[in-house]
Write a protein that holds these residues in place. Structure first.
Motif, mmCIF file in Angstrom:
data_model
loop_
_atom_site.group_PDB
_atom_site.id
_atom_site.type_symbol
_atom_site.label_atom_id
_atom_site.label_comp_id
_atom_site.label_asym_id
_atom_site.label_seq_id
_atom_site.Cartn_x
_atom_site.Cartn_y
_atom_site.Cartn_z
ATOM 1 N N TRP A 106 23.816 -10.532 -64.073
ATOM 2 C CA TRP A 106 24.442 -9.591 -65.085
ATOM 3 C C TRP A 106 23.525 -8.277 -64.929
ATOM 4 C CZ3 TRP A 106 29.169 -10.793 -67.197
ATOM 5 C CH2 TRP A 106 29.677 -9.753 -67.945
ATOM 6 N N LEU A 107 24.215 -7.270 -64.463
ATOM 7 C CA LEU A 107 23.338 -6.179 -63.915
ATOM 8 C C LEU A 107 22.691 -5.137 -65.189
ATOM 9 C CD1 LEU A 107 22.388 -4.091 -61.655
ATOM 10 C CD2 LEU A 107 24.294 -2.892 -61.843
ATOM 11 N N GLY A 108 23.513 -5.195 -66.187
ATOM 12 C CA GLY A 108 22.890 -4.454 -67.357
ATOM 13 C C GLY A 108 21.564 -5.188 -68.014
ATOM 14 N N GLU A 109 21.702 -6.494 -67.903
ATOM 15 C CA GLU A 109 20.582 -7.100 -68.451
ATOM 16 C C GLU A 109 19.157 -6.914 -67.668
ATOM 17 O OE1 GLU A 109 23.318 -10.915 -70.036
ATOM 18 O OE2 GLU A 109 21.646 -11.402 -68.709
ATOM 19 N N LEU A 110 19.409 -6.367 -66.169
ATOM 20 C CA LEU A 110 18.176 -6.216 -65.779
ATOM 21 C C LEU A 110 17.935 -4.596 -65.965
ATOM 22 C CD1 LEU A 110 16.060 -6.000 -63.450
ATOM 23 C CD2 LEU A 110 18.121 -5.452 -61.681
ATOM 24 N N VAL A 111 18.693 -3.779 -65.802
ATOM 25 C CA VAL A 111 18.602 -2.290 -65.832
ATOM 26 C C VAL A 111 18.160 -1.686 -67.379
ATOM 27 C CG1 VAL A 111 19.979 -2.062 -63.752
ATOM 28 C CG2 VAL A 111 20.952 -1.556 -66.067
ATOM 29 N N GLN B 144 19.637 -12.472 -77.083
ATOM 30 C CA GLN B 144 20.675 -13.523 -77.005
ATOM 31 C C GLN B 144 21.853 -13.485 -76.073
ATOM 32 O OE1 GLN B 144 22.377 -14.165 -80.982
ATOM 33 N NE2 GLN B 144 24.578 -14.833 -80.356
ATOM 34 N N ASN B 145 22.056 -12.127 -75.761
ATOM 35 C CA ASN B 145 23.261 -11.828 -74.951
ATOM 36 C C ASN B 145 23.138 -10.524 -73.971
ATOM 37 O OD1 ASN B 145 23.389 -9.927 -77.168
ATOM 38 N ND2 ASN B 145 24.546 -11.347 -78.461
ATOM 39 N N PRO B 146 24.388 -9.912 -73.528
ATOM 40 C CA PRO B 146 24.050 -8.837 -72.545
ATOM 41 C C PRO B 146 23.713 -7.504 -73.574
ATOM 42 C CG PRO B 146 26.047 -10.160 -71.985
ATOM 43 C CD PRO B 146 25.464 -10.955 -73.051
ATOM 44 N N GLN B 147 24.030 -7.685 -74.809
ATOM 45 C CA GLN B 147 24.017 -6.692 -75.584
ATOM 46 C C GLN B 147 22.176 -6.536 -75.969
ATOM 47 O OE1 GLN B 147 26.178 -8.887 -75.937
ATOM 48 N NE2 GLN B 147 27.811 -7.300 -75.080
ATOM 49 N N SER B 148 21.442 -7.416 -75.708
ATOM 50 C CA SER B 148 20.089 -7.427 -76.332
ATOM 51 C C SER B 148 18.871 -6.956 -75.347
ATOM 52 C CB SER B 148 19.702 -9.048 -76.556
ATOM 53 O OG SER B 148 20.916 -9.298 -77.570
ATOM 54 N N PRO B 149 19.149 -6.713 -74.071
ATOM 55 C CA PRO B 149 17.992 -6.390 -73.046
ATOM 56 C C PRO B 149 16.975 -5.223 -73.527
ATOM 57 C CG PRO B 149 20.106 -5.812 -72.024
ATOM 58 C CD PRO B 149 20.183 -6.786 -73.226
ATOM 59 N N LYS B 150 17.467 -4.222 -74.223
ATOM 60 C CA LYS B 150 16.736 -3.158 -74.577
ATOM 61 C C LYS B 150 15.983 -3.455 -75.704
ATOM 62 C CE LYS B 150 16.803 1.617 -76.235
ATOM 63 N NZ LYS B 150 17.616 2.995 -76.378
#
Length: 227
Positions: A24-29, A210-216
């Motif tokens: 899931w690209l957003g979780e990396l970048v 928890q989810n793709p909204q959380s990497p930052k």
């Protein structure tokens, strides 16, 4: 100079099916972008080496926010993903942080990988930080310490919830439900009351989102621990 190793999936399909998945690209970048400043060295790894498959859903119009789009259009960065080093050749002793990205591909190639398990124990035991987001938390599932106890036993943990898996319409494609498995292995699991909202837990030097909204937010928590 703080050194961070990021580990991505090498799996591009759900099991033996022809249904595509991957990173899931957003979780990396979003995590990468936070630390792409002076004072940090970031190295990208995946499981097999070479190309890192990207989940096509993470590139659709609704998911492609401005930061994700910036990196997706950055040919130099995308070359790094196409020519990643295998975690087999990483030296975890050199790193202050290890971060596991998500995407459903990790559910197939993270949980039983011996190099992942060794890296988690090495980095945590020498005082480093272990971090993961969304399905990337599957990397932690089967790690055991020298006493044979699960690494996540009694630790405060979050991760992609059962509710979110159902809402994502992937319940019938995944090999297990992450929330259930975390609880089975002794984690003190919690989640946001509202699905798909940023949610992070820190347990000593373990940080999970928890989810793709959380990497930052995971990156911010890691940064606070490094300071």
């Amino acid at each position: 100079m703080k050194k961070i190793m990021i580990v991505n999936t090498s799996t591009g399909y759900f099991g033996e099916s022809d249904k595509p998945t991957g990173l899931w690209l957003g979780e990396l970048v979003h995590f990468y972008d936070y630390f792409d400043i002076d004072g940090y060295q970031i190295d990208l790894f995946n499981i097999k080496g070479g190309n890192t498959p990207i989940d096509p859903v993470s590139l659709n119009t609704f998911m492609l926010d401005c930061i994700t789009k910036k990196y997706y259009k950055d040919e130099k960065f995308m070359e790094l993903l196409k020519n990643s080093k295998s975690i087999n050749y990483a030296n975890p002793k050199e790193y202050d942080v290890i971060y596991f990205t998500g995407g459903h591909g990790v559910m197939f190639d993270f949980p039983d990988n011996q190099y992942i398990q060794a890296a988690i124990n090495e980095i945590y035991n020498h005082g480093g930080i272990v971090a993961a987001v969304c399905h990337g938390i599957a990397a932690l599932l089967n790690v055991k310490n020298e006493t044979g106890r699960f690494f996540i036993d009694n630790k405060l943990i979050t991760g992609f919830s059962n509710t979110e898996e159902v809402l994502a319409n992937r319940k019938n494609n995944v090999p297990f439900m992450l929330e259930n498995r975390l609880k089975e292995h002794g984690a003190n699991y919690s989640k946001s009351k509202i699905p798909f909202r940023p949610y992070v837990k820190t347990s000593n030097r373990l940080v999970t989102g928890q989810n793709p909204q959380s990497p930052k937010q995971v990156a911010q928590a890691v940064s606070n621990l490094l300071k």
